[in-house]
Structure formats: C-alpha cells, structure tokens
Design a protein around this motif. Structure first.
Motif, mmCIF file in Angstrom:
data_model
loop_
_atom_site.group_PDB
_atom_site.id
_atom_site.type_symbol
_atom_site.label_atom_id
_atom_site.label_comp_id
_atom_site.label_asym_id
_atom_site.label_seq_id
_atom_site.Cartn_x
_atom_site.Cartn_y
_atom_site.Cartn_z
ATOM 1 N N GLU A 79 40.070 12.097 45.214
ATOM 2 C CA GLU A 79 39.386 11.889 43.940
ATOM 3 C C GLU A 79 40.279 11.122 42.982
ATOM 4 O O GLU A 79 39.843 10.179 42.325
ATOM 5 C CB GLU A 79 38.960 13.231 43.342
ATOM 6 N N ALA A 80 41.543 11.497 42.953
ATOM 7 C CA ALA A 80 42.490 10.807 42.070
ATOM 8 C C ALA A 80 42.610 9.337 42.469
ATOM 9 O O ALA A 80 42.568 8.452 41.615
ATOM 10 C CB ALA A 80 43.858 11.482 42.144
ATOM 11 N N ALA A 81 42.707 9.075 43.767
ATOM 12 C CA ALA A 81 42.852 7.693 44.239
ATOM 13 C C ALA A 81 41.606 6.882 43.910
ATOM 14 O O ALA A 81 41.697 5.723 43.499
ATOM 15 C CB ALA A 81 43.112 7.682 45.734
ATOM 16 N N THR A 82 40.419 7.497 44.056
ATOM 17 C CA THR A 82 39.173 6.797 43.765
ATOM 18 C C THR A 82 39.095 6.451 42.282
ATOM 19 O O THR A 82 38.704 5.349 41.906
ATOM 20 C CB THR A 82 37.965 7.657 44.160
ATOM 21 N N LEU A 83 39.486 7.404 41.435
ATOM 22 C CA LEU A 83 39.473 7.147 39.997
ATOM 23 C C LEU A 83 40.403 6.005 39.635
ATOM 24 O O LEU A 83 40.154 5.253 38.713
ATOM 25 C CB LEU A 83 39.876 8.417 39.230
ATOM 26 N N ASP A 84 41.488 5.879 40.385
ATOM 27 C CA ASP A 84 42.416 4.775 40.141
ATOM 28 C C ASP A 84 41.902 3.467 40.717
ATOM 29 O O ASP A 84 42.603 2.464 40.705
ATOM 30 C CB ASP A 84 43.792 5.088 40.739
ATOM 31 N N GLY A 85 40.682 3.487 41.256
ATOM 32 C CA GLY A 85 40.077 2.254 41.721
ATOM 33 C C GLY A 85 40.347 1.897 43.161
ATOM 34 O O GLY A 85 40.199 0.756 43.564
ATOM 35 N N CYS A 86 40.761 2.880 43.947
ATOM 36 C CA CYS A 86 41.008 2.630 45.364
ATOM 37 C C CYS A 86 39.680 2.634 46.133
ATOM 38 O O CYS A 86 38.817 3.470 45.870
ATOM 39 C CB CYS A 86 41.895 3.738 45.915
ATOM 40 N N THR A 95 41.975 4.414 50.129
ATOM 41 C CA THR A 95 42.353 5.821 49.973
ATOM 42 C C THR A 95 42.814 6.387 51.309
ATOM 43 O O THR A 95 43.849 7.050 51.397
ATOM 44 C CB THR A 95 41.135 6.645 49.488
#
Lengths: 290, 292
Positions: free
Chosen positions: B184-191, B196
C-alpha cells in the motif's frame, strides 16, 4: 490490485500468463489427456480406438501387473515401517544435546541429496557377491553372505536395504523439524510427575510429533508406490522378474510395447492407490490428533 | 544462630544420575556407528574410483587404495562424454531453477494478492495436481514434447520442469505471510504493481526463493525417469542417465572403478551444494510438514 480496466488485465496477464500456459500444456493438459487415453486403445501408429473399460478389466487379470503390484506392496511393507522407526529413533537421539549434533545430522542427511542412480550403482558394487564390501565384511564374522541381487529371494531385500540407507535421513529431518515444536517444559513436567525417559518419549514426544509423523509417513508411502529408479538400475526388474514394480510396468507398456491406452489406465490405477492411501491417512490423523 | 542443614534433594533431580551418563554415552556410540554406516558407501565409492584396474577386484577388499590414481577418471572420460554430462546437468539444473523461480514467484504473488474470478478454484486445481503421480502425465507429456520436437534436446528437459505446482504453492504461502501495508505504501508513492512486486516484495523473498531454488536444483540434478524417456543421444545426457548408460557401455566384467569415478563426479557437486546451503535444503524438504 489498485489498477483499473485494461491495465489491470495486462498486469494480471503478465503475472499469471506464463504460469497458466505452462501448467496447462505440461501438467493439466497431460492429466486430462491421460484420463481420456485410459479408455482407448492406441498403439501410436493407428488412430486411438474407444475401448471403454476394457483396459481396466485387462489390468485386473494381467499376471504381470499382479506380480508387479505384489512386489511393490512387498517393498512398501518391508520398507515403510523400518524407515519410519529408524528415522524416529535417530531424530529423537539427535534432538538431544549430543556432541557434534550438527555434523551428525548432515551425515545422516547426505544420502538424501545424492542421486538415486549413483546410490544404486554404489550399492550394486557394495552388494557384489564375491568382491563387494558387504559380503567380505560378513565373511570376517563367519557368515556367508547371499548372492543378493543375483538371487530372486534376496534381490528385493537388497533394494529395500539400499532404500532404507538412503531415506532414513529424510524421515529424520522431517521429524526433527517437528520436534522443534515440542516444548521442553512438557518434558520437565512429566519428569516431575515421575515419568521415566521412555514414558516421556512415548506419552509426550510421540503424540506431539503426530503431524510430522503423518507427513513423513504419507510422503514415504506415496514415494514407495512409485518406486522405480533404484530397481531399474540395480536389478532391471530381475532376477527372473523378482523385482518388477508398477512404474516399471507402466514405462514398459508405454514405451516398449506402445500400449499407450493400457499404460494410461495402469497409471490411473496407481493414482487411485496413492489417493486412497493419502485419504485414509488424513482421516486417521484427524481421529488421532486432539 | 541459624543451624544450617544440608539442602534437601529436590524431587525433580533424578537419583539415577550415573545411569543417565552411560545411557548418553550409549546413545552417542550408536549415533557414531550409524554415521559410519551412512558414510561407508561414500568412502567405498571414492576409494574404488581411485584404484587402478588391477586392484579393484583384489581380495580381501582394501578401503584405502595402495597406489591411488586418477586413471579411472581419465579412462571413463575417454569412452564416454562424462564431462559433457556434467555440463548438461549443470545447465539444465540452473535454467530449470531460474525458470521455476520466475514462474512461481510471479504466479504465487498473483494468487496471494490479486482478486479475479475463479482465483481460488484455479489455485485448488493446481494444488490438486500435487497428488497426481508423474506416471499419469508421463505418456501425454512425452507426446507433447515429441510434437514440439524437443526429444533429444535440453529444452525438453528444462521447459516442462519449469512449471511446478509445489513452487507456486510455496511462494503463495510466503507472500500471504507478508503484511499488505508494504505494498500500500509503495502504491501510494506511485509504484506500479509490477514495480511494487519487483522492488518491494522480491527483495523480501530471499528465504522463500532460496528454499524453492535449492529444492528445484536438487530435483533437477537427480532426476532420472524423464531424461531416460526423452534423451538417447549420449552428448545430451544428464549425469544420472549417463551413469545408468555407463553401466552397459563396458562389455563383459563391469569396470567398477570407472563406474565409481562417474558416480563421484555426479555426487560431489550436489554434496557441495548441500554443505553450502544446508539450511535451505532442509527448509525445502520440510516445507509443508509443519502445518501453520
């Protein structure tokens, strides 16, 4: 995941595509094809003919299948109990604080990582009636060793002996992993209650090991039904057909006699045996654990 | 003044201390004896491979060769492409393992994290194939590989072995055990999903990949029945098949020193892998035994 629409589909295809194509072509496809084949008669040269259940009725009456089955069952009966017991004894011993424990575990496990063909050849040489190490060691003690692989009565026991040597380390390793889950406090509690060491093993260790024991037993049984490599290399099914086994019959029918449908039917009969064994063991385990 | 009394013996310490000591020694002695039985065939194999032709059938057999020589290794390589088989085995094992890692990690991840119709049914189906003996798929698989023109080729040894239900199961289990917050953190950072997976999840999968990798390598290295069915060209044989074939190469009396030399060549690399990666070999063997 978090993507939408086409992009999501593409991602899914990227992750799953290769696996699904491969599993489909090389695993699920062949399983389905083999099932259909089992009801046909096919010699690879002429198109397959529908044969209904005749492969299976032929199977039940085939003396060669019968003897291969009885040899396989002999192997199972004489191999599985000793390998489980030896594995258990070694695992319990090596779970204690003996000097050089790690090294000893590695030594017992060594045959497991060795290829069956190499092991079979080494033992074939060890078991050589006149020049092999085993009979010469027996001679030192004043025992005249049998002709092992050359004697129909001793060929299967020789194959079983070799298999025991190879697989004790496997059972030991599975059970050692299970023993890590037996808390030391339980032994202490049992000791305070006055349990002898044997009673502790019998009433504390073994019951708690049940899942690991069932796992090792299931794997050993499933593998024993499919015993092949060691027999192929050590005896080739001989002497005088004394060690033919089920897989060897299936391979022979499919690749020497071109009886594809018959071989497929035989392999499904083997599947039924394996499946029934697993099923019974799972049921037993449910009843046995609490 | 407090009078000191001797400490009471605790009930928990058994009075049979001495008998315990001899029991421990007996256990240790039996373990050493067992270890000797385990090692003896390996020593016999090495010893025979170092004997000159005339010394192999000497009676009584000597465990330590009088005049050790590497002649058997040279002889065997002359009459049979043994080093070629070693290379084939290595190539097949490495490529099969890499293939399995790629296929199992990507699809294991998909089964653990993606939502799509029929996901669980599909996974159950793949898992069910673990129950099916190789003998069942053997014949149709042979026909498929033959149709593709892969008999007598390393491709026929590598490609079908890349798709392992066990591997997919193992990797899915592992990804399920990782917390979702990481992704989730990686997705929020635009990954992207793939980013991811490649940058966040794979680097965390070391233990699972090592377990599966070592297991796949070992299975490939020791596989016999499948190569036996599809390879007949001596130059394309892997070690187990080469060894089994070697048995019939020498007419008349089996030349055991040559056969044992071949066995040493096929066994040593796997033993080295085991000694270097013991932890992962054991992890691969016991995967699924401890039910979570």
């Amino acid at each position: 995941m978090y993507e939408r629409g086409l992009k999501r589909r593409l991602t899914l295809a990227l992750f799953l595509g290769p696996a699904l194509i491969g599993i489909g072509v090389f695993l699920l496809g062949p399983i389905v094809a083999s099932f259909v084949l089992a009801f046909t008669s096919w010699d690879l040269l002429t198109p397959p003919r529908w044969a209904g259940l005749s492969n299976f009725t032929r199977l039940l009456a085939d003396p060669e299948v019968r003897s291969a089955l009885s040899h396989t069952l002999t192997f199972i009966v004489l191999y599985v109990p000793p390998v489980m017991l030896l594995g258990l004894v070694v695992a319990i011993a090596l779970n204690r604080n003996v000097p050089g424990r790690g090294l000893l575990r590695a030594v017992y496990f060594l045959p497991v990582v060795t290829s069956w063909v190499a092991v079979a050849l080494v033992w074939k040489w060890l078991l050589n009636p006149s020049y092999g190490l085993l009979n010469n060691l027996l001679a030192v003690v004043g025992v005249t060793g049998p002709a092992w692989l050359f004697d129909p009565r001793f060929a299967m026991p020789a194959v079983i002996l070799t298999s025991l040597w190879k697989d004790v380390g496997f059972v030991m390793t599975i059970l050692l992993a299970g023993l890590q889950n037996v808390p030391e406090e339980l032994h202490e509690a049992a000791a305070i209650d006055g349990a002898t060491e044997f009673q502790q093993t019998r009433f504390v260790t073994v019951p708690l090991l049940a899942p690991a024991i069932f796992f090792a037993l299931t794997i050993s049984l499933i593998n024993s039904f499919q015993v092949f490599d060691q027999v192929y290399v050590m005896t080739g099914g001989g002497p005088a057909g004394a060690t033919t086994v089920l897989i060897e019959r299936i391979v022979k029918n499919a690749f020497s006699y071109n009886a594809m449908g018959y071989a497929a039917a035989m392999s499904w009969a083997l599947f039924v045996l394996v499946f029934a064994t697993s099923f019974v063991l799972t049921r037993l385990q449910r009843r046995w654990s609490w | 003044m407090v009078t000191r009394t001797a400490p009471l013996p605790l009930a928990a310490t058994p009075p049979r201390r001495r008998s315990f000591a001899w029991k421990a020694w007996l256990t240790f002695g039996l373990l050493i004896l067992g270890a000797a039985v385990m090692l003896m065939p390996f020593l016999w194999m090495i010893s025979t491979s170092l004997k000159p032709e005339g010394a192999v059938l000497a009676l009584p057999p000597r465990l330590v060769p009088e005049s050790p020589t590497l002649q058997a290794y040279r002889d065997v390589a002359q009459s049979f492409p043994l080093w070629r088989a070693l290379g084939n085995s290595a190539l097949v094992a490495v490529l099969t393992t890499l293939g399995q890692l790629v296929v199992a990690s990507t699809s294991g991840y998909a089964f653990a994290r993606f939502h799509f119709r029929g996901r669980d049914a599909l996974f159950s189906l793949i898992l069910a194939t673990l129950m099916v003996p190789f003998a069942v798929t053997m014949t149709p698989l042979f026909i498929i590989v033959k149709t593709l023109g892969w008999t007598n080729s390393l491709l026929g040894l590598i490609v079908p072995a890349m798709f392992s239900a066990f591997g997919i199961f193992l990797m899915r289990q592992f990804f399920l055990s990782l917390p979702k917050e990481l992704e989730e953190a990686a997705t929020l950072d635009g990954c992207s999903t793939f980013g991811t997976f490649a940058r966040v999840m794979l680097p965390l999968s070391g233990p699972a990949l090592a377990t599966l990798g070592v297991f796949a390598f070992m299975a490939s290295w020791n596989n016999f029945l499948w190569p036996l069915l599809i390879v007949s060209d001596q130059n394309l044989m892997t070690l187990p098949l080469a060894l089994a074939t070697l048995q019939g190469v020498y007419p008349g009396q089996t030349q055991w020193n040559l056969i044992m030399a071949g066995a040493v060549v096929s066994v040593l690399p796997m033993i080295l892998v085991f000694l270097l990666a013991q932890r992962w070999v054991v992890a691969g063997m016991t995967a699924g035994s401890v039910k979570g």
